[in-house]
Design a protein around this motif. Structure first.
Motif, PDB file in Angstrom:
ATOM      1  N   VAL A 177      43.920  47.722  40.804  1.00  0.00           N
ATOM      2  CA  VAL A 177      43.732  46.490  41.580  1.00  0.00           C
ATOM      3  C   VAL A 177      44.104  45.305  40.693  1.00  0.00           C
ATOM      4  O   VAL A 177      43.561  45.150  39.590  1.00  0.00           O
ATOM      5  N   MET A 178      45.042  44.496  41.174  1.00  0.00           N
ATOM      6  CA  MET A 178      45.505  43.324  40.428  1.00  0.00           C
ATOM      7  C   MET A 178      45.066  42.054  41.132  1.00  0.00           C
ATOM      8  O   MET A 178      44.999  42.006  42.367  1.00  0.00           O
ATOM      9  N   GLY A 179      44.782  41.026  40.356  1.00  0.00           N
ATOM     10  CA  GLY A 179      44.412  39.734  40.926  1.00  0.00           C
ATOM     11  C   GLY A 179      43.919  38.805  39.844  1.00  0.00           C
ATOM     12  O   GLY A 179      43.921  39.154  38.647  1.00  0.00           O
ATOM     13  N   SER A 180      43.514  37.621  40.247  1.00  0.00           N
ATOM     14  CA  SER A 180      42.941  36.691  39.274  1.00  0.00           C
ATOM     15  C   SER A 180      41.562  37.187  38.863  1.00  0.00           C
ATOM     16  O   SER A 180      40.935  38.002  39.561  1.00  0.00           O
ATOM     17  N   GLY A 181      41.075  36.703  37.740  1.00  0.00           N
ATOM     18  CA  GLY A 181      39.742  37.090  37.295  1.00  0.00           C
ATOM     19  C   GLY A 181      38.681  36.753  38.322  1.00  0.00           C
ATOM     20  O   GLY A 181      37.740  37.528  38.535  1.00  0.00           O
ATOM     21  N   ARG A 182      38.837  35.595  38.988  1.00  0.00           N
ATOM     22  CA  ARG A 182      37.877  35.195  40.015  1.00  0.00           C
ATOM     23  C   ARG A 182      37.892  36.169  41.179  1.00  0.00           C
ATOM     24  O   ARG A 182      36.829  36.590  41.676  1.00  0.00           O
TER      25      ARG A 182
ATOM     26  N   LEU B 214      41.383  50.823  38.035  1.00  0.00           N
ATOM     27  CA  LEU B 214      41.721  49.970  36.891  1.00  0.00           C
ATOM     28  C   LEU B 214      41.932  48.548  37.404  1.00  0.00           C
ATOM     29  O   LEU B 214      42.685  48.329  38.356  1.00  0.00           O
ATOM     30  N   ARG B 215      41.273  47.593  36.777  1.00  0.00           N
ATOM     31  CA  ARG B 215      41.416  46.202  37.193  1.00  0.00           C
ATOM     32  C   ARG B 215      42.317  45.461  36.209  1.00  0.00           C
ATOM     33  O   ARG B 215      42.070  45.482  34.994  1.00  0.00           O
ATOM     34  N   VAL B 216      43.335  44.820  36.752  1.00  0.00           N
ATOM     35  CA  VAL B 216      44.310  44.112  35.924  1.00  0.00           C
ATOM     36  C   VAL B 216      44.311  42.644  36.319  1.00  0.00           C
ATOM     37  O   VAL B 216      44.677  42.292  37.457  1.00  0.00           O
ATOM     38  N   ALA B 217      43.870  41.788  35.410  1.00  0.00           N
ATOM     39  CA  ALA B 217      43.877  40.339  35.667  1.00  0.00           C
ATOM     40  C   ALA B 217      45.275  39.785  35.427  1.00  0.00           C
ATOM     41  O   ALA B 217      45.983  40.220  34.509  1.00  0.00           O
TER      42      ALA B 217
ATOM     43  N   CYS C  17      46.929  47.895  44.545  1.00  0.00           N
ATOM     44  CA  CYS C  17      46.455  46.883  45.504  1.00  0.00           C
ATOM     45  C   CYS C  17      46.434  45.531  44.800  1.00  0.00           C
ATOM     46  O   CYS C  17      45.937  45.416  43.672  1.00  0.00           O
ATOM     47  N   VAL C  18      46.980  44.534  45.457  1.00  0.00           N
ATOM     48  CA  VAL C  18      47.026  43.179  44.906  1.00  0.00           C
ATOM     49  C   VAL C  18      46.122  42.277  45.745  1.00  0.00           C
ATOM     50  O   VAL C  18      46.205  42.286  46.979  1.00  0.00           O
ATOM     51  N   LEU C  19      45.271  41.529  45.089  1.00  0.00           N
ATOM     52  CA  LEU C  19      44.407  40.583  45.784  1.00  0.00           C
ATOM     53  C   LEU C  19      45.079  39.218  45.860  1.00  0.00           C
ATOM     54  O   LEU C  19      45.691  38.756  44.885  1.00  0.00           O
ATOM     55  N   ALA C  20      44.975  38.593  47.009  1.00  0.00           N
ATOM     56  CA  ALA C  20      45.553  37.258  47.217  1.00  0.00           C
ATOM     57  C   ALA C  20      44.513  36.364  47.856  1.00  0.00           C
ATOM     58  O   ALA C  20      43.617  36.823  48.563  1.00  0.00           O
TER      59      ALA C  20
END
Length: 411
Positions: free
Chosen positions: A32-37, A48-51, A73-76
């Protein structure tokens, strides 16, 4: 990658606000990718979380290559396709490699709170743009939304509005829309005194102009006094006729050769937020005045290069194939029109203005060989003469306009 990248829009309400399909996309992901927030809004999971790194865009190809054999998965924020990472990923990977699960955008939520019709409300993003970019959208009795860069944007917008005659405008700053800490600040631009609030915010502007504020619309033909400089410019009436001949449309690129004060290029960009322009000017002093006018009229993106045609080689590839070219100076310079013509795309328009007999004669040659339309304009302005009014003639202007039909077209 065998599986598409799934882009999930997430709001300030976090996990609770996601639909069942959006939750499944996050739960089934290996990465899962996204900003830290954004990552902090998710419950614990084995993924796995990727900031996001900074700068983000140059790092994206490497990130996806690194995880090419995993479900990503990308968070927006909000709607991924509304000024969001979804647009960037589609451009990078192609629409068939990206699946988007949308969430209400901040603009949609703002209109819901305000009772404004979303389909009638323009949106200007200042997330990655100077605050001056807002200026072309302003007008008395206009309502619009601004996507802020951060918590300091509202004060900058209030200052900009006040400086340009829109001090009475009503502002509403809507923070953390849809989340438990949603907030709202109201006031007028000229009296804005609120301390910085939520970092994530949308500014709603109900525009009101001071009495006597100069009207600067998106329509061609701004008054000459809207521009500063040494007076080297295509004047108001001829400028309006020139822009009509150039016929700007959304997304098109103009080359303005012999920029002077930058009037034609600036007005071209103002006609639509997606219009782009490049101008060429040999005088360093006039380059400065072009850049000053561009900032003052809300189009700081105007690219300025040096003497044409030599400076044509300095233009980056993304700006190297103009949809239209305007030549307002240096018409008789050896090879200038030939070089402009060779750079113009097939189907593009070229408009050339001439004020001397020599340059007018050259236009006749090009008209004879390439066709198009040849016109001559004479403008008179009423000016005081003693206690009366007399008509003062301006310099007559010959104008040749033509559409390039094929690569073989030549003078």
């Amino acid at each position: 990658m065998t599986d598409p990248i799934v882009v999930v829009g997430i709001g300030a309400d976090g996990w609770d606000g996601l639909s069942p399909s959006a939750r499944r996309a996050v739960e089934h992901a290996d990465v899962v990718m996204g900003s830290g927030r954004q990552l902090g809004l998710l419950p614990e999971s084995p993924a796995l979380r990727v900031a996001w790194p900074s700068p983000l865009v140059p790092a994206l190809p490497g990130l996806f290559e690194q995880h090419h054999d995993r479900r990503v998965c990308v968070l927006a924020s909000g709607d991924p396709m509304f000024h969001g990472i979804g647009v960037t990923l589609v451009d990078l990977l192609g629409a068939d490699r990206v699946r988007v699960i949308s969430h209400p955008s901040s603009a949609t939520l703002a209109c819901a709170r305000l009772g404004w019709a979303a389909h009638e409300t323009p949106v200007v993003s200042l997330v990655n743009r100077p605050v001056d970019t807002l200026l072309p959208a302003l007008g008395a009795h206009t309502r619009l939304l601004v996507l802020s860069r951060d918590e300091h944007t509202p004060a900058a917008v209030a200052e900009l509005l006040t400086e340009h005659g829109f001090g009475p405008s009503r502002l509403s700053v809507l923070g953390e829309l849809g989340g438990p800490d949603e907030s709202r600040l109201d006031g007028t631009a000229s009296a804005w005194s609120h301390e910085p609030g939520a970092r994530l915010n949308v500014i709603a502007i109900d525009c009101r102009a001071d009495s006597g504020t100069l009207r600067l619309t998106r329509m061609p033909g701004l008054p000459d006094i809207a521009f500063t400089g040494d007076g080297q410019m295509t004047k108001h009436e001829i400028r309006a006729l020139t822009l009509c001949a150039l016929a700007p449309a959304a997304g098109e690129l103009l080359w303005d050769v012999g920029g002077g004060s930058g009037t034609v290029a600036i007005e071209w960009i103002r006609t639509h937020p997606l219009c782009r322009a490049v101008t060429f000017e040999r005088s360093a002093a006039r380059v400065d005045q072009i850049e000053s006018n561009a900032a003052a009229l809300g189009v700081p993106s105007l690219a300025v290069f040096g003497d044409a045609p030599a400076a044509f080689e300095d233009v980056p590839p993304e700006l190297s194939t103009p949809d239209a070219i305007f030549v307002g100076g240096g018409v008789t310079q050896d090879g200038l029109l030939d070089e402009c013509w060779s750079r113009l795309r097939v189907g593009g328009r070229m408009v050339v203005n001439a004020v001397t007999a020599e340059s007018e004669a050259l236009l006749l040659q090009w008209f004879s060989n390439c066709g198009g339309q040849l016109r001559k304009f004479q403008v008179y302005r009423g000016e005081p003469l003693g206690g009366f009014t007399a008509w003062r003639p301006q310099l007559p202007v010959a104008q040749w306009s033509v559409t390039k039909q094929s690569k073989g077209d030549a003078a």
